[in-house]
Design a protein around this motif. Structure first.
Motif, PDB file in Angstrom:
ATOM      1  N   TYR A   1     -14.291  23.041 -11.295  1.00 51.22           N
ATOM      2  CA  TYR A   1     -14.085  23.968 -12.395  1.00 51.22           C
ATOM      3  C   TYR A   1     -13.385  23.380 -13.791  1.00 51.22           C
ATOM      4  CZ  TYR A   1     -12.081  28.386 -14.767  1.00 51.22           C
ATOM      5  OH  TYR A   1     -11.528  29.190 -15.629  1.00 51.22           O
ATOM      6  N   ILE A   2     -12.363  22.501 -13.101  1.00 48.55           N
ATOM      7  CA  ILE A   2     -11.753  21.931 -14.131  1.00 48.55           C
ATOM      8  C   ILE A   2     -12.292  21.075 -15.111  1.00 48.55           C
ATOM      9  CG2 ILE A   2      -9.543  20.044 -14.497  1.00 48.55           C
ATOM     10  CD1 ILE A   2      -8.244  22.736 -14.047  1.00 48.55           C
ATOM     11  N   GLN A   3     -13.264  20.094 -14.267  1.00 45.31           N
ATOM     12  CA  GLN A   3     -14.082  19.165 -14.905  1.00 45.31           C
ATOM     13  C   GLN A   3     -15.010  19.721 -16.210  1.00 45.31           C
ATOM     14  OE1 GLN A   3     -15.990  17.162 -11.854  1.00 45.31           O
ATOM     15  NE2 GLN A   3     -14.316  15.876 -11.331  1.00 45.31           N
ATOM     16  N   ASN A   4     -15.357  21.078 -15.904  1.00 46.22           N
ATOM     17  CA  ASN A   4     -16.190  21.774 -16.799  1.00 46.22           C
ATOM     18  C   ASN A   4     -15.391  22.314 -18.044  1.00 46.22           C
ATOM     19  OD1 ASN A   4     -18.266  21.212 -15.362  1.00 46.22           O
ATOM     20  ND2 ASN A   4     -18.144  23.107 -14.058  1.00 46.22           N
ATOM     21  N   GLN A   5     -13.968  22.103 -18.021  1.00 44.27           N
ATOM     22  CA  GLN A   5     -13.125  22.872 -19.022  1.00 44.27           C
ATOM     23  C   GLN A   5     -13.339  21.887 -20.290  1.00 44.27           C
ATOM     24  OE1 GLN A   5     -11.291  25.956 -18.954  1.00 44.27           O
ATOM     25  NE2 GLN A   5     -12.765  25.941 -17.288  1.00 44.27           N
ATOM     26  N   SER A   6     -13.073  22.428 -21.600  1.00 45.97           N
ATOM     27  CA  SER A   6     -13.333  21.804 -22.667  1.00 45.97           C
ATOM     28  C   SER A   6     -11.919  20.872 -22.667  1.00 45.97           C
ATOM     29  CB  SER A   6     -13.432  22.500 -23.917  1.00 45.97           C
ATOM     30  OG  SER A   6     -12.258  23.445 -23.922  1.00 45.97           O
ATOM     31  N   GLU A   7     -10.908  21.138 -22.343  1.00 46.56           N
ATOM     32  CA  GLU A   7      -9.791  20.485 -22.350  1.00 46.56           C
ATOM     33  C   GLU A   7      -9.037  20.206 -20.908  1.00 46.56           C
ATOM     34  OE1 GLU A   7      -6.570  22.501 -24.732  1.00 46.56           O
ATOM     35  OE2 GLU A   7      -8.172  23.078 -26.238  1.00 46.56           O
ATOM     36  N   PRO A   8      -9.699  18.810 -20.377  1.00 48.91           N
ATOM     37  CA  PRO A   8      -9.251  18.555 -19.074  1.00 48.91           C
ATOM     38  C   PRO A   8      -7.459  18.245 -19.001  1.00 48.91           C
ATOM     39  CG  PRO A   8     -10.714  16.847 -19.970  1.00 48.91           C
ATOM     40  CD  PRO A   8     -10.513  18.097 -20.893  1.00 48.91           C
ATOM     41  N   SER A   9      -6.852  18.497 -18.095  1.00 45.87           N
ATOM     42  CA  SER A   9      -5.450  18.179 -18.079  1.00 45.87           C
ATOM     43  C   SER A   9      -5.400  16.698 -17.227  1.00 45.87           C
ATOM     44  CB  SER A   9      -4.850  19.363 -17.101  1.00 45.87           C
ATOM     45  OG  SER A   9      -3.443  18.910 -17.001  1.00 45.87           O
ATOM     46  N   ASN A  10      -3.944  16.169 -17.741  1.00 46.11           N
ATOM     47  CA  ASN A  10      -3.704  15.173 -17.365  1.00 46.11           C
ATOM     48  C   ASN A  10      -3.042  15.079 -15.658  1.00 46.11           C
ATOM     49  OD1 ASN A  10      -4.502  13.468 -19.407  1.00 46.11           O
ATOM     50  ND2 ASN A  10      -2.503  13.995 -20.599  1.00 46.11           N
ATOM     51  N   ILE A  11      -2.528  16.259 -15.585  1.00 46.65           N
ATOM     52  CA  ILE A  11      -1.944  16.642 -14.348  1.00 46.65           C
ATOM     53  C   ILE A  11      -3.021  17.136 -13.142  1.00 46.65           C
ATOM     54  CG2 ILE A  11      -0.227  18.010 -13.009  1.00 46.65           C
ATOM     55  CD1 ILE A  11       1.018  18.287 -15.805  1.00 46.65           C
ATOM     56  N   GLU A  12      -2.899  16.453 -12.032  1.00 45.99           N
ATOM     57  CA  GLU A  12      -3.898  16.904 -10.907  1.00 45.99           C
ATOM     58  C   GLU A  12      -3.227  18.077 -10.196  1.00 45.99           C
ATOM     59  OE1 GLU A  12      -5.787  14.855  -7.194  1.00 45.99           O
ATOM     60  OE2 GLU A  12      -5.690  13.753  -8.895  1.00 45.99           O
ATOM     61  N   LEU A  13      -3.693  19.219  -9.865  1.00 41.72           N
ATOM     62  CA  LEU A  13      -2.863  20.191  -9.457  1.00 41.72           C
ATOM     63  C   LEU A  13      -3.638  20.591  -7.998  1.00 41.72           C
ATOM     64  CD1 LEU A  13      -1.003  22.998  -9.432  1.00 41.72           C
ATOM     65  CD2 LEU A  13      -2.673  24.148 -10.615  1.00 41.72           C
ATOM     66  N   THR A  14      -2.858  20.515  -7.009  1.00 40.62           N
ATOM     67  CA  THR A  14      -3.424  21.165  -5.463  1.00 40.62           C
ATOM     68  C   THR A  14      -2.538  22.307  -5.100  1.00 40.62           C
ATOM     69  OG1 THR A  14      -3.859  18.737  -5.033  1.00 40.62           O
ATOM     70  CG2 THR A  14      -3.722  20.540  -3.267  1.00 40.62           C
ATOM     71  N   VAL A  15      -3.396  23.418  -4.861  1.00 44.08           N
ATOM     72  CA  VAL A  15      -2.703  24.743  -4.620  1.00 44.08           C
ATOM     73  C   VAL A  15      -3.042  25.196  -3.118  1.00 44.08           C
ATOM     74  CG1 VAL A  15      -2.363  27.231  -5.122  1.00 44.08           C
ATOM     75  CG2 VAL A  15      -2.929  25.273  -6.851  1.00 44.08           C
ATOM     76  N   ASN A  16      -2.234  25.688  -2.372  1.00 44.48           N
ATOM     77  CA  ASN A  16      -2.412  26.087  -1.082  1.00 44.48           C
ATOM     78  C   ASN A  16      -2.045  27.763  -1.063  1.00 44.48           C
ATOM     79  OD1 ASN A  16      -2.818  23.836   0.598  1.00 44.48           O
ATOM     80  ND2 ASN A  16      -0.285  23.391   0.570  1.00 44.48           N
TER      81      ASN A  16
ATOM     82  N   PRO B   1       7.560  22.856 -16.744  1.00 43.07           N
ATOM     83  CA  PRO B   1       7.236  22.430 -18.291  1.00 43.07           C
ATOM     84  C   PRO B   1       5.731  23.000 -18.404  1.00 43.07           C
ATOM     85  CG  PRO B   1       7.665  20.610 -16.561  1.00 43.07           C
ATOM     86  CD  PRO B   1       7.790  21.870 -15.830  1.00 43.07           C
ATOM     87  N   SER B   2       5.579  23.198 -19.717  1.00 49.31           N
ATOM     88  CA  SER B   2       4.579  24.105 -20.413  1.00 49.31           C
ATOM     89  C   SER B   2       3.098  23.518 -19.752  1.00 49.31           C
ATOM     90  CB  SER B   2       4.583  23.780 -21.796  1.00 49.31           C
ATOM     91  OG  SER B   2       4.478  22.551 -22.325  1.00 49.31           O
ATOM     92  N   GLU B   3       3.125  22.053 -19.494  1.00 49.16           N
ATOM     93  CA  GLU B   3       1.732  21.660 -19.088  1.00 49.16           C
ATOM     94  C   GLU B   3       1.697  22.395 -17.714  1.00 49.16           C
ATOM     95  OE1 GLU B   3       4.241  19.588 -20.241  1.00 49.16           O
ATOM     96  OE2 GLU B   3       3.359  17.991 -21.216  1.00 49.16           O
ATOM     97  N   MET B   4       2.531  22.449 -16.916  1.00 48.81           N
ATOM     98  CA  MET B   4       2.338  22.993 -15.356  1.00 48.81           C
ATOM     99  C   MET B   4       2.104  24.548 -15.772  1.00 48.81           C
ATOM    100  SD  MET B   4       5.377  21.361 -12.875  1.00 48.81           S
ATOM    101  CE  MET B   4       5.502  19.590 -12.700  1.00 48.81           C
TER     102      MET B   4
END
Length: 757
Positions: free
Chosen positions: A509-524, A542-545
């Motif tokens: 889903y993230i890869q298909n976004q127009s603005e991919p983030s530099n942060i890699e997020l893992t959620v449980n 932080p705002s990026e998070m």
């Protein structure tokens, strides 16, 4: 005509005729050399037996008497033994047997009567007396055998046909018994002498066992063994061992005493094999066991059982069990002391708060030790195994809740990553042992609460040593307590697996976004009902998070509408890329450590108050976070002033000189030791859950039974509940349900309840 005129030899003919009264049987042709010639064979009756010479009987008796006298005096016999035997046969053939028997008996009796004088000497010591008695007995037996061999024909005809007459051998025994052994003085001296020799042997001296064997055999053969010897022997044995038992119980310690008893029993059994009659075995061994063990069972166990068990003296414990199993009431007494020892020793482990740190390991070691004793020493006796289980269950529940909590923590320590003590096989074995202890606990819901809390930490922080070990433990709990007990725990594992699948989808889903983030997020994604409840904490991310969190929220709620997400920053962690003078490093840190370190991108030095305002981290949590970064082994921050603890006025700056041999460094968060408040809150949650379960059980029972007395209701509640509960607490729950109109008291009988539909 042929005629048989031989009179000396008896002949027996088999007749072919029907008539055999006149001696003439039948005429028959006898072949001869001449053809046609025939002869007659006539068989006639025996002629009358010749009469004995006038003095034959007297002369023959004199000859026989001389032979008997020679045997008795151990001199040579003038006559041939075959001739003497033939003489006896002749006399018996002419019906002189009764007279011959009486004469022989009289001669033997006269000889035996004459022997008594040699035992009247007072000067003889006991041993010499015994030797003389033995010699006389041996001579009597030898002489009787020789006399019987001469008079064998008399013994096998006349005596055998008269059942009331004793045989020649029995006559010899009877005469010896009547005239020698039955003499009170002789018998007393003989028995006194034998008892003296046995006592000397019991005191460690060497005695002539063959002499004792012969003399006791004599008493047995003469059928006076039981009355003359055995009764006195058992009385003396009883007296000796009663005194010895009393003395040695005072003088010796229990292991030494047990070995002494075993040695004494072996010695007495050896005596039975060597010279005592077999009939003495049972009363003799019973006597020794009674005086050395039966009379001192309680004293032995009070004085020594705990010493033997504390010292793990397996050999002596096996001996103790073996000896007590022989005594009436021995094993039940040992069983009671064994049970009391386990309750006492185990109670000390469980009920001493100072030992809480090692409680579970001590319990496991104690259980192993007791298992070894039952297996090696108590022959896996079912009674002892059951008594041990009962004792463990009693003492482990003497202190409610704490053992369950500590067992959960112990399991956590074994299943947590970094536990290098055990291989997978050893870990499995440890878990099996833990389950044995777990079975004894009544309040298993307390274990579940603490186990769930620790399992959550292991799963979320990735600190679980082995997924296989985790699932193995879960399987054991399920087998022990049922599926309902482990349903929430299994739900936690399912959440972790589902989260992995969701993250694969989220990355796409993230890869298909127009603005991919530099942060890699893992959620449980955690289902609230399965996991422990966590206190929400608001921190300044932080705002990026924050932006990335919102992206995930849109993604997740797009797939699962109607759900609510609540972020838990206390459980988060991150990997930070950083540059120091030494070069680039990666820091594996918690979310709180991340927020603190990111501040040093904006400035060089901050006070603790400034950091708290910027991050929003709670003060206690912030102190631990700063302590881990500035006072631990990997000091990424410098603290001014230096010190182990973080104080209010301290200031912090980035340590540019930070060095470490590894590229990726894990900076451990200082774990806050579980406070008393946290433990109390977990216990209170368990108590609250129990109240709900009690309420549900009462309503279930009343709905089914409609009307029930107080006592029956309480009894049924206890049958349904799987945890211990006090009668007072039950009463409170019943009152609460009455107040809430689930049930009501009977107006006439207050002890009766009715269900309110």
């Amino acid at each position: 005509m042929a005629e048989d005129t031989r009179q000396e030899k008896r002949a027996s003919f088999s007749s072919l005729s029907e008539h055999n009264t006149n001696g003439l049987t039948r005429t028959s042709a006898v072949a001869s050399g001449k053809s046609g010639a025939s002869k007659k064979l006539v068989i006639k009756n025996f002629k009358d037996r010749p009469k004995l010479a006038e003095n034959y009987t007297e002369d023959t008796w004199l000859k026989l008497r001389d032979a008997v006298g020679a045997i008795q005096n151990s001199t040579s016999i003038k006559y041939n033994l075959e001739e003497l035997y033939q003489a006896v046969e002749n006399l018996c053939s002419y019906k002189v047997s009764p007279t011959l028997y009486k004469q022989l008996r009289q001669v033997c009796e006269d000889h035996v009567q004459a022997q008594i004088h040699q035992f009247r000497e007072e000067s003889l010591d006991n041993l010499s007396f015994l030797k003389r008695m033995n010699r006389c007995w041996q001579d009597n037996c030898r002489q009787t055998i020789m006399i019987r061999s001469i008079f064998l024909f008399l013994d096998r005809t006349y005596v055998l046909q008269n059942s009331l007459l004793p045989s020649i051998w029995d006559t010899g025994l009877e005469l010896f018994r009547t005239h020698i052994v039955s003499d009170s003085a002789v018998q007393k001296r003989t028995v006194d002498g034998i008892l003296e020799q046995i006592e000397l042997e019991r005191n460690g001296e060497t005695v002539d066992r063959s002499l004792l064997r012969s003399l006791l055999g004599m008493l047995s053969d003469l059928q006076v063994y039981k009355d003359s010897f055995e009764e006195r022997f058992l009385i003396e044995t009883n007296r000796l061992y009663a005194a010895e038992g009393q003395r040695l119980m005072q003088e010796r310690d229990v292991p030494e005493y047990l070995h002494h008893v075993a040695r004494r029993l072996d010695e007495e059994n050896d005596r039975i094999m060597s010279y005592l009659d077999q009939s003495t075995q049972k009363p003799l061994i019973s006597c020794v066991e009674k005086q050395l063990l039966g009379e001192h069972m309680t004293a032995v166990l009070q004085k020594g059982l705990s010493i033997l068990l504390d010292g793990n003296r397996v050999t002596e414990l096996a001996l103790l069990y073996q000896l007590f199993s022989k005594v009436k009431g021995g094993l039940p007494t040992l069983l009671q002391f064994w049970r009391d020892y386990i309750k006492s020793f185990g109670g000390e482990i469980v009920c001493t708060p100072e030992k809480d740190k090692d409680m579970v390991q001590d319990l496991l070691d104690f259980k192993d030790k007791m298992d070894n004793v039952t297996q090696s020493c108590f022959t896996r006796n079912e009674g002892f195994i059951n008594a041990m289980k009962e004792a463990f269950e009693t003492f482990i529940n003497r202190r409610p809740n704490k053992p369950a909590e500590l067992i959960a923590k112990y399991v956590d320590s074994k299943l947590r990553a970094g536990n290098k003590e055990a291989t997978e096989e050893e870990l499995e074995r440890i878990l099996d042992k833990i389950m044995i202890i777990f079975r004894f606990i009544h309040g298993k819901d307390v274990f579940e609460a603490f186990y769930k809390k620790d399992l959550a930490k292991r799963l979320l922080v990735g600190k679980s040593a082995s997924v296989d070990a985790e699932k193995s433990m879960l399987s054991k709990l399920k087998h022990e307590c049922g599926a309902a007990f482990t349903s929430k725990l299994e739900g936690m594992f399912k959440d972790m697996e589902l989260s992995k699948d969701i993250m694969i989808q989220f990355k796409q889903y993230i890869q298909n976004q127009s603005e991919p983030s530099n942060i890699e997020l893992t959620v449980n994604i955690l289902t609230m009902g399965y996991w422990p409840s966590y206190t929400p904490m608001e921190v300044h991310l932080p705002s990026e998070m924050v932006k990335l969190q919102e992206v995930f929220k849109v993604f997740y709620l797009g797939k699962h509408s109607g759900r609510k997400l609540q972020w838990q920053p206390t459980l988060g962690h991150a990997v930070l890329k950083s540059e120091f003078k030494e070069g680039k490093k990666e820091l594996q840190v918690s979310l709180f450590q991340t927020l603190v370190l990111l501040m040093f991108n904006e400035g060089e030095e901050f006070s603790m108050e400034e950091i708290r305002t910027a991050t929003g981290i709670e003060e206690g949590e912030l102190r631990r976070t700063l302590q881990s970064l500035a006072c631990g082994k990997a000091r990424v921050l410098n603290k001014n002033p230096r010190g182990k603890d973080v104080e209010d006025g301290d200031r912090f700056n980035l340590n540019n000189d930070f060095k470490h041999k590894l590229f990726r460094i894990k900076i451990n968060q200082i774990q806050m030791k579980e406070t008393v408040e946290e433990q109390v809150s977990t216990t209170e949650r368990v108590f609250q859950d129990r109240q709900y379960q009690i309420d549900a059980a009462v309503v279930r029972i009343m709905k089914m039974r409609k009307t029930l007395s107080h006592n029956l209701l309480v009894s049924e509640i206890y049958n349904q509940l799987k945890f211990p509960v006090k009668p007072g607490d039950l009463k409170k729950r019943i009152e609460s349900l009455i107040d809430r109109d689930y049930m009501e008291r009977d107006k006439e009988t207050p002890n009766q309840y009715h269900y309110v539909a």
